[in-house]
Design an enzyme around this catalytic site. Sequence first.
Site, mmCIF file in Angstrom:
data_model
loop_
_atom_site.group_PDB
_atom_site.id
_atom_site.type_symbol
_atom_site.label_atom_id
_atom_site.label_comp_id
_atom_site.label_asym_id
_atom_site.label_seq_id
_atom_site.Cartn_x
_atom_site.Cartn_y
_atom_site.Cartn_z
ATOM 1 N N ASN A 32 38.617 -38.254 39.427
ATOM 2 C CA ASN A 32 37.301 -38.902 39.280
ATOM 3 C C ASN A 32 36.441 -38.213 38.216
ATOM 4 O OD1 ASN A 32 36.407 -36.589 40.547
ATOM 5 N ND2 ASN A 32 35.899 -37.583 42.490
ATOM 6 N N THR A 35 34.649 -32.876 38.632
ATOM 7 C CA THR A 35 34.819 -31.490 38.167
ATOM 8 C C THR A 35 35.951 -31.364 37.153
ATOM 9 O OG1 THR A 35 36.225 -31.024 40.082
ATOM 10 C CG2 THR A 35 33.904 -30.441 40.282
ATOM 11 N N GLY A 36 36.767 -32.391 37.006
ATOM 12 C CA GLY A 36 37.895 -32.336 36.072
ATOM 13 C C GLY A 36 37.484 -32.691 34.654
ATOM 14 N N ALA A 75 43.091 -32.952 44.484
ATOM 15 C CA ALA A 75 41.728 -33.478 44.345
ATOM 16 C C ALA A 75 40.843 -33.032 45.513
ATOM 17 C CB ALA A 75 41.772 -35.006 44.282
ATOM 18 N N TYR A 142 34.791 -24.762 53.601
ATOM 19 C CA TYR A 142 35.865 -25.158 52.686
ATOM 20 C C TYR A 142 37.231 -24.985 53.355
ATOM 21 C CZ TYR A 142 39.352 -24.502 49.063
ATOM 22 O OH TYR A 142 40.504 -24.561 48.322
#
Length: 333
Positions: A32, A35-36, A75, A142
């Site tokens: 998406n 962050t990539g 992801a 997390y």
Amino acid sequence: MTVVVLGGAGYIGSHAVDQLVQKGYDVAVIDNLITGHRNAVNPKARFYQGDIRDRAFLDEVFGQEQDIEGIIHFAAFSVVPESMANPLKYFDNNTGGMITLLKAMKDHDIKRIVFSSTAATYGEPKQVPIKETDPQVPTNAYGESKLAMEKIMHWSDVAYGIKFVALRYFNVAGAKADGSIGEDHSPETHLVPIILQVAAGERDGLKIFGTDYPTKDGTNVRDYVHVVDLADAHILALEYLKAGHDSDAFNLGSSNGFSNREILAAAREVTGQPIPAEDAPRRAGDPSTLIAASDKARSILHWEPKYDDVKEIIKTAWNWKQSHPHGYGDRGQ
Ligand code: UFG
């Protein structure tokens, strides 16, 4: 046959895509781009921009990429302190995303998934090195979001026969040796890239979070593994599932622990820069020591990490940093 890589534009995912392409796999990437980075994706891979929580989007991609031999799933959000401040963001994207993904895999008859799990699922260890069979009691949201994902995959295996390998990473660092891809987070929160930002003069100094832990020098101890070695393990895990083996979990680490101060000293040596640092309070959610027992991955997956020297790992990260001072340059820096 196609391998679909979710999160293939991220730090670890882009290195895995690159390794897959180099080894001759047909690769499709979903990301998406929150962050990539689009430029991190090897141009030989097909790219689809979209979110794994979007079922219609997944149906479209899985329909188009008909002959899918497996999914490699990177992801996810992965910043420990952010997960402590905003846990629902993590449960929604990471854990919720996994449910949508598995439903789509089930309906499209995709039966293999290699999954980025984490040492953070163990929490504060009772013993080090940590074995795969040790208790998983996360100390941060997390880690909890990823532990839930492991459990959801287990029950999806029991009910639908979707086989999985969970790879529990310890601390990943470094970049591809030629410096063409590397780590670019915004904001950056990880130790090695922050230290290198200080070395490059982009930050005034490093804050060392916590100096009163029960460790050799009072700072947290972590186990560092090179990103290309980590990428290799995903391909081995995919082949392991293709060979018909059962679902399983493997630690990926070096089995060596380095304190935050030791990493700082190694980076000073590699860069030749003074890298000023100051002691700072503990950061919420940090376990004191995380060191992997990684003999299971070595013996069963035949994983042979090539980088066994933390200075060599830092050197590759420094090479990337020097050749890409603003990372991929797509975040308005
Ligand atoms: N640290 C500092 N100063 C900084 C940044 C980090 O002292 O400016 C310290 C942290 O407190 C910690 C160590 O450096 O002690 C490593 O911190 P990172 O944020 O680089 O990595 P974490 O160990 O928190 O987490 C990483 C990944 C997780 C993964 C975990 C497993 O981000 O996804 O490793 O060990 F789960």
